[in-house]
Design a protein around this motif. Structure first.
Motif, mmCIF file in Angstrom:
data_model
loop_
_atom_site.group_PDB
_atom_site.id
_atom_site.type_symbol
_atom_site.label_atom_id
_atom_site.label_comp_id
_atom_site.label_asym_id
_atom_site.label_seq_id
_atom_site.Cartn_x
_atom_site.Cartn_y
_atom_site.Cartn_z
ATOM 1 N N PRO A 43 0.816 -1.212 0.000
ATOM 2 C CA PRO A 43 0.000 0.000 0.000
ATOM 3 C C PRO A 43 0.853 1.268 0.000
ATOM 4 O O PRO A 43 1.890 1.322 0.664
ATOM 5 C CB PRO A 43 -0.819 -0.111 1.291
ATOM 6 C CG PRO A 43 -0.151 -1.146 2.112
ATOM 7 C CD PRO A 43 0.682 -1.998 1.225
ATOM 8 N N ARG A 44 0.423 2.259 -0.773
ATOM 9 C CA ARG A 44 1.160 3.530 -0.851
ATOM 10 C C ARG A 44 0.133 4.659 -0.795
ATOM 11 O O ARG A 44 -0.820 4.676 -1.577
ATOM 12 C CB ARG A 44 1.922 3.567 -2.173
ATOM 13 C CG ARG A 44 2.607 4.873 -2.484
ATOM 14 C CD ARG A 44 3.319 4.753 -3.837
ATOM 15 N NE ARG A 44 3.785 6.017 -4.338
ATOM 16 C CZ ARG A 44 4.105 6.253 -5.604
ATOM 17 N NH1 ARG A 44 3.987 5.276 -6.508
ATOM 18 N NH2 ARG A 44 4.542 7.424 -5.985
ATOM 19 N N GLU A 45 0.335 5.577 0.127
ATOM 20 C CA GLU A 45 -0.603 6.693 0.270
ATOM 21 C C GLU A 45 -0.186 7.834 -0.649
ATOM 22 O O GLU A 45 0.965 8.265 -0.607
ATOM 23 C CB GLU A 45 -0.611 7.161 1.726
ATOM 24 C CG GLU A 45 -1.938 7.769 2.108
ATOM 25 C CD GLU A 45 -1.986 8.191 3.554
ATOM 26 O OE1 GLU A 45 -1.268 9.136 3.894
ATOM 27 O OE2 GLU A 45 -2.739 7.561 4.320
ATOM 28 N N VAL A 46 -1.119 8.285 -1.504
ATOM 29 C CA VAL A 46 -0.812 9.402 -2.402
ATOM 30 C C VAL A 46 -1.968 10.402 -2.364
ATOM 31 O O VAL A 46 -3.055 10.077 -1.866
ATOM 32 C CB VAL A 46 -0.621 8.911 -3.868
ATOM 33 C CG1 VAL A 46 0.618 8.053 -4.008
ATOM 34 C CG2 VAL A 46 -1.846 8.168 -4.374
ATOM 35 N N VAL A 47 -1.725 11.607 -2.898
ATOM 36 C CA VAL A 47 -2.800 12.604 -2.983
ATOM 37 C C VAL A 47 -3.208 12.738 -4.446
ATOM 38 O O VAL A 47 -2.381 13.025 -5.306
ATOM 39 C CB VAL A 47 -2.331 13.974 -2.430
ATOM 40 C CG1 VAL A 47 -3.427 15.021 -2.594
ATOM 41 C CG2 VAL A 47 -1.937 13.844 -0.965
ATOM 42 N N VAL A 48 -4.483 12.489 -4.720
ATOM 43 C CA VAL A 48 -4.994 12.637 -6.083
ATOM 44 C C VAL A 48 -6.237 13.513 -6.000
ATOM 45 O O VAL A 48 -7.165 13.202 -5.241
ATOM 46 C CB VAL A 48 -5.361 11.263 -6.696
ATOM 47 C CG1 VAL A 48 -5.943 11.440 -8.091
ATOM 48 C CG2 VAL A 48 -4.148 10.341 -6.737
ATOM 49 N N ASN A 49 -6.232 14.598 -6.789
ATOM 50 C CA ASN A 49 -7.361 15.519 -6.801
ATOM 51 C C ASN A 49 -7.764 15.938 -5.383
ATOM 52 O O ASN A 49 -8.931 15.838 -4.997
ATOM 53 C CB ASN A 49 -8.537 14.895 -7.553
ATOM 54 C CG ASN A 49 -9.597 15.935 -7.875
ATOM 55 O OD1 ASN A 49 -9.322 17.143 -7.862
ATOM 56 N ND2 ASN A 49 -10.812 15.480 -8.130
ATOM 57 N N ALA A 50 -6.798 16.350 -4.625
ATOM 58 C CA ALA A 50 -6.979 16.901 -3.263
ATOM 59 C C ALA A 50 -7.448 15.870 -2.241
ATOM 60 O O ALA A 50 -7.866 16.233 -1.148
ATOM 61 C CB ALA A 50 -7.936 18.094 -3.284
ATOM 62 N N GLU A 51 -7.415 14.599 -2.609
ATOM 63 C CA GLU A 51 -7.821 13.587 -1.620
ATOM 64 C C GLU A 51 -6.714 12.575 -1.401
ATOM 65 O O GLU A 51 -6.045 12.160 -2.357
ATOM 66 C CB GLU A 51 -9.059 12.851 -2.133
ATOM 67 C CG GLU A 51 -10.283 13.704 -2.009
ATOM 68 C CD GLU A 51 -11.550 12.943 -2.308
ATOM 69 O OE1 GLU A 51 -11.512 11.692 -2.292
ATOM 70 O OE2 GLU A 51 -12.549 13.612 -2.572
#
Ligand SMILES: Cc1cc2nc3c(=O)[nH]c(=O)nc-3n(C[C@H](O)[C@H](O)[C@H](O)COP(=O)(O)OP(=O)(O)OC[C@H]3O[C@@H](n4cnc5c(N)ncnc54)[C@H](O)[C@@H]3O)c2cc1C
Length: 666
Positions: A114-122
């Protein structure tokens, strides 16, 4: 005068020049590089965000390949690029990025799971494949369908340049530092090297070579505010222009990057928005989705810069003593992400703004950033007019960027084009004899000596620093993001006056050795000519395409302007360049002009577009479902490459997916 002989002469020790030099040296050719500064301080070191290559290792790059990269590049260019060159580039980028790993670039790698990323402000969690663990990672960048930009935190240019320069050192390639090429030696048909001036002793030297490759970078510093290093002054383009024979291509295509900090103009990488950063106005409102609902902050740079300017013109800019600006908000990425992936940005904000971007928004404004135009070359990198003259990197108009370069495609161009063109340069040197025409050498060295004598002859005259500042202001005010006929007329008229005045520069300090005033005087008259090619090209092009946005001609006009501007300066006494046009042939294109997928969709169609689309559909149907992607490519738009670069690229999921062109995997 000292005469220095070599097989392959490269002017410029940035990534592009060094990569060509390495290709020559590896073929056993005598190779020599000239540079204004030590190689590792070349402007390439400033690149932050990364280089594009369709490796498809990360989940968000799944399905990526040369086809998608090619299409993004062509659309990014607003159909202004040479599609054959874009194909050569997209095919070789994965090879180049892997070669750089082999040479020591510490690419950021994929961690499985699992990798946490920010896409479209979320904040979202994506799952990286087990098989991809340890492979080269990629981040998102503007104008791309996939996450394709390979990176080393936000110091990609630095790590690439160190690796490539170390490789050049290991091959014992000499770099003559603090030497400035100021004239090309040629007979109107064939280039034989350059006359250069040592910036320390003032000595003039002739470098005589079988091939001469100009890799001097861009011409951003003809503008007052630029993200470019102060040595990016366009002298390389001027060298070619002053031959009177060689042409420059698309000089009016100048990129403004959306997010340079205010007021100094230092860049914060597109990686900030690629990683999830947002643009906000004076009310804290995220405005890009209002203009570009699909790509938002990640439309291509020309589009985002225009939208930002438009928004500020509507009164939503933040007032500051340095004029209005907008905010870049990366706080939502979190401190850990910023301190690992955007640490140069953090340092820039701390050192030049006194703020911590993990807590505060960054004041930004679109600023001059990249030169799409440059020395026009064939796909082999050679000038069509002067045999033996090559150009590569930002100095060149090879031309894979057309009217707008995608972020991450320039670093990639330096090492990809360096690899391809380096191979053609080596072929050329192997086939040619060294020609030493001492009369020709004397002619050009005498011309330069005479120019220096005149500048140092004393008496009243113009001041080089004043002329440069006036030129830079004119370019900023009248040849910027939005352009229009009356303002461009003003720019051309006033630049012509500056050119006349530059012929009467007289130095206050007449020392012939290390003398900044002399350096400035020799450059500024050349820079004004380069500025005139930009302003005249922009005035003549009565349409809007990519970064060239005419308020009085807002449509892209494929019917009349699907062409490349060529500028030459046949008579040294002229006050403007001679312009001509190279038409782009829709019937040879793999991707006929259409909607880019962002920005305005209001182009005036080319009459051949529909015909070419039908022709391509017929070719595909005729070849049937069993055709390989190579057969399809050959039938639609064949392109050449040196043999060792032709093999197909491999990706870790090749085994599990279709290998047909329809499967978009090759
Ligand atoms: C701040 C910043 C960040 C960037 N980030 C990215 C990014 O993340 N991704 C990306 O793809 N692109 C990026 N770019 C663009 C990219 O860095 C450049 O386009 C690229 O590095 C240019 O490389 P080059 O080898 O063509 O020229 P340069 O690196 O500019 O090298 C030019 C060389 O020519 C020499 N030279 C110049 N004139 C003469 C002369 N007359 N005689 C002798 N030598 C001369 C100089 O000494 C120098 O060695 C960025 C640009 C900037 C400004």
């Amino acid at each position: 005068m000292k005469l220095i002989y070599t097989d392959s002469l490269v002017v410029g020790a940035g990534l592009a020049g060094l990569r060509v030099a390495i290709a020559s040296k590896e073929r056993g050719l005598d190779t020599l590089v000239l540079s204004l500064i030590p190689a590792k301080r070349s402007h390439s070191a400033a690149a932050q965000g990364g280089m594009q290559a369709s490796l498809g290792n990360t989940t968000k790059g799944d399905g990526d390949n040369e086809d998608v990269h090619f299409q993004d590049t062509v659309k990014g260019s607003d159909w202004g690029c040479d599609q054959t060159v874009a194909r050569m580039f997209a095919h070789c980028a994965p090879k180049a990025v892997r070669q750089m790993a082999n040479w020591g670039v510490p690419w950021t790698r994929v961690t499985a799971g699992p990798r946490e990323v920010v896409v479209n402000a979320e904040r979202v969690t994506i799952e990286e494949a087990k098989e991809a663990h340890g492979l080269i990672n990629a981040r998102d960048f503007g104008g791309t369908k996939k996450w394709r930009t390979c990176y080393t935190a936000d110091g990609t240019g630095h790590s690439l340049l160190y690796a490539v320069d170390n490789k050049a050192i290991s091959l014992d390639i000499p770099v003559h530092e603090r030497v400035e090429a100021l004239k090309i030696i040629h007979d109107g048909k064939r280039c034989h090297g350059v006359i250069a001036r040592c910036l320390i002793t003032g000595e003039l030297r002739a470098y005589i070579a079988k091939s001469t490759t100009i890799a001097t970078g861009g011409y951003g510093r003809i503008y007052e505010v630029s993200t470019n290093a102060i040595i990016c002054e366009g002298v390389g383009q001027a060298l070619a222009l002053e031959t009177g024979v060689a042409t420059l291509g698309n000089m009016e295509a100048v990129q403004f990057h959306p997010t340079a900090i205010v007021p100094v103009g230092i860049l914060t990488t597109e990686g900030c928005r690629g990683d999830g950063g947002l643009l906000r106005d004076c009310n804290g409102h995220r405005f890009m989705p209002d203009y570009e609902p699909e790509k938002k902050e990640l439309a291509s740079r020309d589009v985002v810069s225009r939208r930002m300017t438009e928004h500020m013109r509507k009164g939503f800019g933040v007032d500051s003593p340095y004029g209005p600006h907008l905010w870049l908000d990366i706080t939502l990425l979190g401190r850990k992400h910023i301190e690992t992936n955007l640490r140069e940005v953090k340092e820039i904000c701390e050192n030049f703004l006194g703020i911590d971007p993990a807590d505060e928004w960054i004041p930004v404004r679109p600023t001059q950033h990249y030169s799409m135009g440059g020395i026009r070359t064939k796909p082999t990198g050679e000038s069509p007019q002067l045999q033996g003259l090559f150009s590569v990197g930002e100095a060149a108009c090879w031309d894979m960027h057309g009217f707008n370069r995608l972020g991450g495609n320039s670093l990639a161009e330096t090492v990809v084009a360096g690899m391809i063109i380096g191979s053609y340069v080596a072929d050329f040197c192997e086939q040619q004899d060294l020609v030493v025409d001492t009369q020709l050498v004397s002619k050009f060295s005498n011309e330069l000596q005479h120019e220096i004598d005149e500048l140092c002859s004393g008496g009243d005259g113009e001041n080089a620093f004043t002329l440069k500042a006036q030129m830079q202001r004119l370019m900023m005010d009248y040849v910027g993001i939005f352009r229009n006929g009356p303002e461009l007329e003003v720019a051309v008229t006033e630049l012509k006056e500056l050119l006349v005045r530059s012929r009467n520069i007289k130095l206050k300090c007449t020392k012939r050795h290390a003398n900044p005033e002399l350096v400035e005087a020799l450059r500024v008259r050349r820079m004004i000519k380069v500025a005139l090619t930009v302003a005249c090209g922009a005035l003549a092009r009565t349409e809007s395409r990519g970064a060239h946005a005419r308020e009085d001609y807002p449509q892209r006009n494929d019917k009349e302007w699907l062409s490349r501007t060529l500028a030459s300066w046949p008579n040294s006494e002229d006050l403007t360049p001679t312009l001509s046009y190279e038409m782009l042939d829709v019937m040879q294109m793999e991707l006929p002009p259409g909607y880019r997928g962002y920005g305005a969709d209001n182009a005036i169609a080319h009459p051949d577009t529909a015909k070419r689309q039908d022709e391509i559909a017929t070719i595909i149907a005729g070849l049937g479902d069993d055709a390989s992607r190579e057969q399809l490519q050959q039938a639609i738009m064949p392109f050449e490459l040196p043999e060792h670069l032709r093999p197909a690229n491999q990706r870790f999921h090749d085994q599990t997916k279709s290998t047909s062109k329809g499967g978009k995997n090759s």
